[in-house]
Design a protein around this motif. Structure first.
Motif, PDB file in Angstrom:
ATOM      1  N   GLN A   1      -9.062  15.794  27.565  1.00  0.00           N
ATOM      2  CA  GLN A   1     -10.274  15.206  28.120  1.00  0.00           C
ATOM      3  C   GLN A   1     -11.301  16.228  28.608  1.00  0.00           C
ATOM      4  O   GLN A   1     -12.459  15.878  28.857  1.00  0.00           O
ATOM      5  CB  GLN A   1      -9.911  14.277  29.290  1.00  0.00           C
ATOM      6  CG  GLN A   1      -9.040  13.096  28.897  1.00  0.00           C
ATOM      7  CD  GLN A   1      -8.761  12.185  30.070  1.00  0.00           C
ATOM      8  OE1 GLN A   1      -9.616  11.957  30.929  1.00  0.00           O
ATOM      9  NE2 GLN A   1      -7.546  11.645  30.140  1.00  0.00           N
TER      10      GLN A   1
ATOM     11  N   ARG B   1     -11.243  17.444  31.504  1.00  0.00           N
ATOM     12  CA  ARG B   1     -11.414  17.204  32.953  1.00  0.00           C
ATOM     13  C   ARG B   1     -10.276  17.884  33.690  1.00  0.00           C
ATOM     14  O   ARG B   1      -9.149  17.914  33.207  1.00  0.00           O
ATOM     15  CB  ARG B   1     -11.396  15.703  33.283  1.00  0.00           C
ATOM     16  CG  ARG B   1     -12.560  14.921  32.735  1.00  0.00           C
ATOM     17  CD  ARG B   1     -12.662  13.566  33.436  1.00  0.00           C
ATOM     18  NE  ARG B   1     -13.313  13.679  34.738  1.00  0.00           N
ATOM     19  CZ  ARG B   1     -12.768  13.370  35.906  1.00  0.00           C
ATOM     20  NH1 ARG B   1     -11.532  12.921  35.975  1.00  0.00           N
ATOM     21  NH2 ARG B   1     -13.455  13.511  37.024  1.00  0.00           N
ATOM     22  N   ARG B   2     -10.586  18.417  34.863  1.00  0.00           N
ATOM     23  CA  ARG B   2      -9.545  19.098  35.642  1.00  0.00           C
ATOM     24  C   ARG B   2      -9.598  18.619  37.093  1.00  0.00           C
ATOM     25  O   ARG B   2     -10.198  19.277  37.954  1.00  0.00           O
ATOM     26  CB  ARG B   2      -9.723  20.620  35.562  1.00  0.00           C
ATOM     27  CG  ARG B   2      -9.558  21.174  34.144  1.00  0.00           C
ATOM     28  CD  ARG B   2      -9.420  22.683  34.136  1.00  0.00           C
ATOM     29  NE  ARG B   2      -8.174  23.140  34.713  1.00  0.00           N
ATOM     30  CZ  ARG B   2      -7.023  23.193  34.058  1.00  0.00           C
ATOM     31  NH1 ARG B   2      -6.931  22.775  32.810  1.00  0.00           N
ATOM     32  NH2 ARG B   2      -5.939  23.640  34.650  1.00  0.00           N
TER      33      ARG B   2
ATOM     34  N   VAL C   1      -6.294  11.026  34.993  1.00  0.00           N
ATOM     35  CA  VAL C   1      -7.195  12.164  34.726  1.00  0.00           C
ATOM     36  C   VAL C   1      -8.613  11.669  34.487  1.00  0.00           C
ATOM     37  O   VAL C   1      -9.588  12.294  34.922  1.00  0.00           O
ATOM     38  CB  VAL C   1      -6.666  13.003  33.551  1.00  0.00           C
ATOM     39  CG1 VAL C   1      -7.690  14.051  33.112  1.00  0.00           C
ATOM     40  CG2 VAL C   1      -5.356  13.690  33.939  1.00  0.00           C
ATOM     41  N   GLU C   2      -8.751  10.528  33.829  1.00  0.00           N
ATOM     42  CA  GLU C   2     -10.079   9.964  33.568  1.00  0.00           C
ATOM     43  C   GLU C   2     -10.800   9.570  34.854  1.00  0.00           C
ATOM     44  O   GLU C   2     -12.003   9.767  34.991  1.00  0.00           O
ATOM     45  CB  GLU C   2      -9.958   8.707  32.683  1.00  0.00           C
ATOM     46  CG  GLU C   2      -9.610   8.971  31.246  1.00  0.00           C
ATOM     47  CD  GLU C   2      -9.339   7.680  30.486  1.00  0.00           C
ATOM     48  OE1 GLU C   2      -9.227   6.600  31.117  1.00  0.00           O
ATOM     49  OE2 GLU C   2      -9.228   7.744  29.246  1.00  0.00           O
TER      50      GLU C   2
ATOM     51  N   LEU D   1      -1.845  24.611  34.520  1.00  0.00           N
ATOM     52  CA  LEU D   1      -2.310  23.869  35.693  1.00  0.00           C
ATOM     53  C   LEU D   1      -2.550  24.843  36.841  1.00  0.00           C
ATOM     54  O   LEU D   1      -1.915  25.905  36.914  1.00  0.00           O
ATOM     55  CB  LEU D   1      -1.280  22.818  36.111  1.00  0.00           C
ATOM     56  CG  LEU D   1      -0.974  21.727  35.087  1.00  0.00           C
ATOM     57  CD1 LEU D   1       0.107  20.792  35.621  1.00  0.00           C
ATOM     58  CD2 LEU D   1      -2.229  20.938  34.727  1.00  0.00           C
TER      59      LEU D   1
ATOM     60  N   GLN E   1      -3.324  15.837  29.151  1.00  0.00           N
ATOM     61  CA  GLN E   1      -4.518  15.011  29.302  1.00  0.00           C
ATOM     62  C   GLN E   1      -5.736  15.833  29.736  1.00  0.00           C
ATOM     63  O   GLN E   1      -6.858  15.561  29.305  1.00  0.00           O
ATOM     64  CB  GLN E   1      -4.254  13.869  30.281  1.00  0.00           C
ATOM     65  CG  GLN E   1      -3.368  12.772  29.727  1.00  0.00           C
ATOM     66  CD  GLN E   1      -3.954  12.135  28.480  1.00  0.00           C
ATOM     67  OE1 GLN E   1      -5.176  11.999  28.345  1.00  0.00           O
ATOM     68  NE2 GLN E   1      -3.104  11.731  27.556  1.00  0.00           N
ATOM     69  N   MET E   2      -5.532  16.810  30.580  1.00  0.00           N
ATOM     70  CA  MET E   2      -6.647  17.665  30.993  1.00  0.00           C
ATOM     71  C   MET E   2      -7.209  18.432  29.794  1.00  0.00           C
ATOM     72  O   MET E   2      -8.436  18.569  29.639  1.00  0.00           O
ATOM     73  CB  MET E   2      -6.197  18.627  32.088  1.00  0.00           C
ATOM     74  CG  MET E   2      -5.970  17.963  33.435  1.00  0.00           C
ATOM     75  SD  MET E   2      -5.514  19.191  34.698  1.00  0.00           S
ATOM     76  CE  MET E   2      -5.121  18.105  36.070  1.00  0.00           C
TER      77      MET E   2
ATOM     78  N   LEU F   1      -0.056  15.614  32.616  1.00  0.00           N
ATOM     79  CA  LEU F   1      -1.377  15.939  33.166  1.00  0.00           C
ATOM     80  C   LEU F   1      -2.001  17.119  32.418  1.00  0.00           C
ATOM     81  O   LEU F   1      -3.196  17.100  32.123  1.00  0.00           O
ATOM     82  CB  LEU F   1      -1.263  16.243  34.664  1.00  0.00           C
ATOM     83  CG  LEU F   1      -0.911  15.067  35.575  1.00  0.00           C
ATOM     84  CD1 LEU F   1      -0.716  15.551  37.004  1.00  0.00           C
ATOM     85  CD2 LEU F   1      -1.983  13.980  35.529  1.00  0.00           C
TER      86      LEU F   1
END
Length: 217
Positions: free
Chosen positions: A113, A115-116, A88-89, A151, A109-110, A106
């Motif tokens: 963070q 982030r997608r 994801v990073e 998601l 983590q999204m 995922l």
């Protein structure tokens, strides 16, 4: 062959299929390629690259991204659940969402963070026991479960069996995308990307035809 040749062939395939120019994204697959070859392709203006291994990508892409603006990195190999944080990073797109344990990692983590990365679900169109991917009949349920996690998969990916005509597999993937409201199709590699474009591919993954044969040392 090389980058210019592949670009010309993609343009010709788009035209032959009645597709809009530029409607297909070329992913230059740079796994296990020497740095000088990758840098030459970066310098030629290619911005979208694919990697198969999180650890390998971690070791080389941060430096290149600091030197070359606008690089987009796609994960096209299997993602171990314990590599979800790094994936994801690092990646802008993940083409290999293939199981619920990974979907949950995922999603976590999204959220952590902010982030997608763009997500593609890998479909095992050949029902091959040794190959990763969601089985065709299980896709609607898997997609619904992913959406329940927050998601938003946007596309599908497949790797047809090596010893079979890929076109029926491309057509299956296209049908599944239509049936499930997904716009993107990651299919087609060095040997068959033109056939994939004719069947609706939006992303093609080309490595050796751009960089030359890989040296696994």
């Amino acid at each position: 062959m090389g980058l210019d040749d592949i670009r010309r062939r993609i343009e010709a395939a788009e035209l032959a299929a009645g597709r809009a120019p530029g409607s297909v994204t070329l992913i230059a697959v740079s796994k296990v390629q020497p740095a000088n070859r990758v840098e030459a392709v970066l310098e030629a203006g290619q911005h979208v690259f694919g990697e198969n291994y999180v650890q390998e990508a971690q070791g080389k892409w941060p430096g290149w991204r600091s030197r070359f603006a606008g690089v987009e990195l796609h994960m096209i190999g299997p993602v171990q659940s314990n590599k979800a944080k790094a994936a994801v990073e690092l990646f802008d797109a993940i083409h290999t969402l293939d199981r619920m344990t990974l979907a949950r990692k995922l999603a976590h983590q999204m959220a952590e963070q902010g982030r997608r990365p763009q997500l593609f679900i890998q479909v095992n169109t050949g029902d091959e026991p040794q190959k990763a991917g969601i089985l065709v009949d299980e896709l609607p349920g898997f997609l619904a479960s992913c959406r329940d996690l927050g998601l938003n998969p946007e596309g599908l990916m497949c790797i047809p069996p090596e010893d079979e005509d890929p076109i029926p597999h491309f057509r299956t993937l296209c049908r599944l995308a239509d049936e499930n409201g997904l716009a993107l199709l990651s299919m087609g590699m060095s040997a068959d990307f033109e056939a994939a474009i004719a069947e609706g591919a939006t992303h093609v993954r080309v490595g050796s035809a751009i960089f030359g044969a890989r040296d696994y040392g």
